[in-house]
Every structure is written in structure tokens, then in C-alpha cells.
Design an enzyme around this catalytic site. Structure first.
Site, PDB file in Angstrom:
ATOM      1  N   CYS A   1       0.798  -1.228   0.000  1.00  0.00           N
ATOM      2  CA  CYS A   1       0.000   0.000   0.000  1.00  0.00           C
ATOM      3  C   CYS A   1       0.831   1.279   0.000  1.00  0.00           C
ATOM      4  O   CYS A   1       0.273   2.379   0.022  1.00  0.00           O
ATOM      5  CB  CYS A   1      -0.961  -0.008   1.180  1.00  0.00           C
ATOM      6  SG  CYS A   1      -2.137  -1.380   1.100  1.00  0.00           S
TER       7      CYS A   1
ATOM      8  N   HIS B   1      -1.839   8.319   6.467  1.00  0.00           N
ATOM      9  CA  HIS B   1      -2.089   7.024   5.838  1.00  0.00           C
ATOM     10  C   HIS B   1      -3.351   6.394   6.410  1.00  0.00           C
ATOM     11  O   HIS B   1      -4.041   5.647   5.706  1.00  0.00           O
ATOM     12  CB  HIS B   1      -0.905   6.094   6.082  1.00  0.00           C
ATOM     13  CG  HIS B   1      -1.130   4.693   5.604  1.00  0.00           C
ATOM     14  ND1 HIS B   1      -1.179   4.364   4.256  1.00  0.00           N
ATOM     15  CD2 HIS B   1      -1.356   3.521   6.271  1.00  0.00           C
ATOM     16  CE1 HIS B   1      -1.395   3.072   4.122  1.00  0.00           C
ATOM     17  NE2 HIS B   1      -1.511   2.531   5.330  1.00  0.00           N
TER      18      HIS B   1
ATOM     19  N   HIS C   1      -9.787   2.700   1.588  1.00  0.00           N
ATOM     20  CA  HIS C   1      -8.354   2.489   1.376  1.00  0.00           C
ATOM     21  C   HIS C   1      -8.107   2.105  -0.084  1.00  0.00           C
ATOM     22  O   HIS C   1      -8.465   1.010  -0.520  1.00  0.00           O
ATOM     23  CB  HIS C   1      -7.850   1.394   2.315  1.00  0.00           C
ATOM     24  CG  HIS C   1      -6.369   1.221   2.290  1.00  0.00           C
ATOM     25  ND1 HIS C   1      -5.527   2.085   1.629  1.00  0.00           N
ATOM     26  CD2 HIS C   1      -5.567   0.264   2.843  1.00  0.00           C
ATOM     27  CE1 HIS C   1      -4.276   1.688   1.782  1.00  0.00           C
ATOM     28  NE2 HIS C   1      -4.280   0.581   2.506  1.00  0.00           N
TER      29      HIS C   1
END
Length: 404
Positions: free
Chosen positions: A162, A299, A334
Site C-alpha cells: 500500500c 495514511h 483504502h
């Protein structure tokens, strides 16, 4: 080192398929998260997902071109086309040894499954079709964009979970800053389909707030219960500042620093100081201090352990300083491999629009967030010096500094 300018941005996002739509969603705290009934029928623990609306691959590329491209690769092309149009670069600029392509992507699940299904259906490998080879490669995006844009410089894909999109932008920055490329189209992309998410769903990491999809992604909130998977594509055109300035480009900001680190610990549990170390490197390279940072694009994915670890990293790095903090994943979910690149696009849009996007669904913090400036509502002041955090499985961390 050469100074690096941002001269174009683009995205196909669950917040919109144009920059105007995306900016409006960010400003107004509008979520792109929905229920996918197919996932519910298949037995997913969580049928929540981000959803891209009003995007048709046929509007962007012909059938022959799409033959070697899954939807997310076409979305990467569309985002790149948006960014290039905004940048004003010419065909001559693109078709140059000095123009590169770097994207972040860490899987191509749907294409691999499709070719297996075709073999079972047709009973002969020769009948699968030539396009499947290219569709199923992780480097699918850059190999296709290289052929479409006819760039002749760097052309590769970064695979780092990610943080892939963040590292792609960071490496593009490094190539320009070091003089190895004059300009780079960079970004990240993530497929949105149930096939790519079924094993992840089985880990119990997804939110179960099915009754209220728009409220399901709750970064930093004390009642957060997991992430919501999402995706799309984001693209950024980076150029050597002096060359962009000389040709009269509209300079949207600069990438001023890039820091990276790895935790050297658990494969899925984030470390307590990895992001802080990466952030310190980025801030130092940008010739700034922590007191100069006025915004952290976090994040934070809304997992209990992940958000807690990022908070600890922020406290470690920002002792004596307290910038605004928000996670755009509260609205997008996400975006995985795309997320580090989309944060650049979203932060540039905030600056252009004169606001800082909210961390929606942040109703109440806990002891771990006490004293931090997590913003639940839109702040009508733009970020000037922003730190963008990105992290991934395996303990890989990327931090970027955007200056305006």
C-alpha cells in the site's frame, strides 16, 4: 539537486472522475463508499467497497488498445491523460529519452483469473487470446502507457503493497532531482473487484458498519472497526522546475522531499517508528523543520492497530509541533496501491481550492489521539507544507513533502 515541480494531476476516483468532482467531494466531505450486493451474496464478511461512477473505458481508448488493459490500467491512462492535458506538455516532450513512466501497482488479480476461466471454457491455451499475457502482469500499466504515450525514458512499476503509489512518486522525484530525467509521469492504480479482495476480507480487517456505508471508514475514531477496500487511479506529471518555468507551465506545487524506511519487524503489524524515520528524512531533504509542516495527509486506514501505530509515529516526529491531520481515506476508503499517489492529487486539489479536507466520521477520539489536531470538518485554509504518509504490508514506508 534540481527542484521538482508538479505541473499536472489527474485521477479516476470513487470521489469523481474529474478533478472538479473530486475537489468538490473533498471539500464537502462526500464519501464514495457503498454496499456491493454481489459480495454480500458470495459470503463476504463485509460487502463495503469504494465505487467509481460515470467512468466508461470506451470513452478513453478503442477496443484494440483495451485488449491488453484491465479497467484499472485504462483508468491509469485516463488519469495520466488528464494530468498531461493540464501540464501542457507537447507530443515532442513526451516522445523523448528525458520522459519517464513510473507507477505503483502490486497485483493484477482479475486478469489472471480471467485467463484461467477462458482456458476452462475454451479447452485450449491457444484460444485464451494474446491480450491476456499483458493484462495479467503487474507491470501492465507502464508497459501499456509506454506504448500509448511513446515515452522513451524510465518505464517500470513499483510493487510495495500500500506504499506503492507513494514510492512511485518518490522515485520519479529522485530521477528528476538527480538529473536523470527531465520529466516523469507517475502515479498508482488499484483494481476494484470482489475477486481481488476475498482473501483480504477473510482476515477480518474490513469494517462491518454495513448499515451506514458512508460512515464505515472512521480513521482515528475510537469506534473505528476496520478499513473499506477501494481503488481507481491517480497520476502526476513531475518536471524539472526550471524547464517547466521556462516553457510557461502552470506550476501547481513542488515535491520537495521523499523519505523511505522499512520497519524490519512483523509482516502485517506496523512498526512504532518506521513512518517517523521516513518522515524525518523527507522533512530534512525539503530543508524544513517539523514546525514548518502545517498539514499531515495521514495514511490512516481506520484499522485499530494501524491508526494507533501512525499516531505513535506522528507523536515521535512532531514533538512540540501540532499540524492539522486528516485521512482522505475517511471518504475514499483504502485505495491500496493507488493511495500514496492519490494523496498527492488530493493535497494539490486542496491547495488549489483553498481548503484542507476533513477527516469525516471522526466523532470522538481516544486517549491515543488526545491533543492532536485531527480535523473533522473542512478547514478553509490551504496546506502550504504538507507531509504525506504512506505505509504497507511488510513494513514499507513512504513519506513525501509537498510545498506550495
Amino acid at each position: 539537486m534540481y527542484k521538482v515541480a508538479v505541473t499536472g494531476i489527474g485521477a479516476i476516483s470513487v470521489l469523481g472522475s474529474t478533478l472538479l468532482e473530486i475537489s468538490d467531494s473533498l471539500k464537502n466531505g462526500r464519501s464514495g463508499i457503498v454496499i456491493d450486493n454481489t459480495r454480500a451474496k458470495l459470503g463476504f464478511e463485509s460487502p463495503l467497497t469504494g465505487k467509481i461512477k460515470d467512468f466508461d473505458p470506451k470513452d478513453w481508448l478503442g477496443r484494440k488498445q483495451r485488449k491488453t488493459m484491465p479497467d484499472y490500467a485504462v483508468q491509469a491512462y485516463a488519469a495520466s491523460r488528464q494530468a498531461l492535458d493540464q501540464s501542457g506538455l507537447s507530443e515532442r516532450d513526451l516522445q523523448s529519452d528525458e520522459t519517464g513512466l513510473i507507477f505503483g501497482c502490486d497485483s493484477s488479480c482479475i486478469a489472471a483469473l480471467e485467463q484461467v476461466d477462458l482456458l476452462k471454457k475454451r479447452g485450449e491455451t491457444a484460444l485464451i487470446g494474446s491480450g491476456a499475457v499483458f493484462r495479467s502482469m503487474t507491470s501492465c500499466i507502464t508497459m501499456n502507457l509506454n506504448a500509448l504515450f511513446k515515452t522513451r525514458g524510465a518505464a517500470w512499476t513499483i510493487s510495495s503493497a500500500c506504499s506503492s503509489g507513494g514510492h512511485a512518486v518518490g522515485q520519479a522525484f529522485n530521477l528528476i532531482a538527480s538529473g536523470q530525467q527531465e520529466r516523469v509521469i507517475c502515479g498508482g492504480a488499484q483494481e476494484i473487484n470482489w475477486q481481488s479482495m476475498c482473501s483480504f476480507d477473510g482476515l477480518g480487517a474490513f469494517s462491518s458498519n454495513i448499515a451506514h456505508p458512508a460512515q464505515a471508514s472512521r480513521p482515528f475514531d475510537e469506534k473505528r472497526d476496520g478499513l473499506v477496500p477501494s481503488g481507481g487511479a491517480a497520476a502526476i506529471v513531475l518536471e524539472r522546475y526550471e524547464l517547466a518555468e521556462a516553457r510557461g507551465a502552470d506550476i501547481l506545487g513542488t515535491i520537495a522531499g521523499y523519505g523511505f524506511s522499512s520497519d524490519g519487524g512483523h509482516i502485517s503489524v506496523p512498526g512504532k517508528n518506521g513512518l517517523a524515520r521516513a518522515g524525518a528524512k523527507a522533512i530534512k531533504q525539503a530543508d524544513l523543520s517539523v514546525a514548518d509542516i502545517d498539514y499531515i495527509c495521514a495514511h490512516a486506514t481506520a484499522t485499530p492497530a494501524g491508526d494507533a501505530a501512525e499516531i505513535e509515529n506522528i507523536r515521535t516526529l512532531f514533538k512540540g509541533s501540532n499540524p492539522n491531520i486528516s485521512s482522505t481515506k475517511s471518504m475514499t476508503g483504502h485505495e491500496l496501491w493507488m493511495s500514496g499517489a492519490s494523496q498527492v492529487v488530493y493535497t494539490v486539489l486542496m491547495n488549489m481550492g483553498g481548503f484542507t479536507a476533513p477527516n469525516i466520521n471522526f466523532a470522538a477520539g481516544s486517549d491515543e489521539t488526545k491533543g492532536l489536531k485531527i480535523i473533522p470538518e473542512t478547514v478553509y485554509e490551504p496546506p502550504r507544507n504538507a507531509l504525506l504518509n504512506s505505509a504497507g504490508f511488510g513494513g514499507t514506508n513512504s513519506c513525501l513533502i509537498l510545498k506550495f
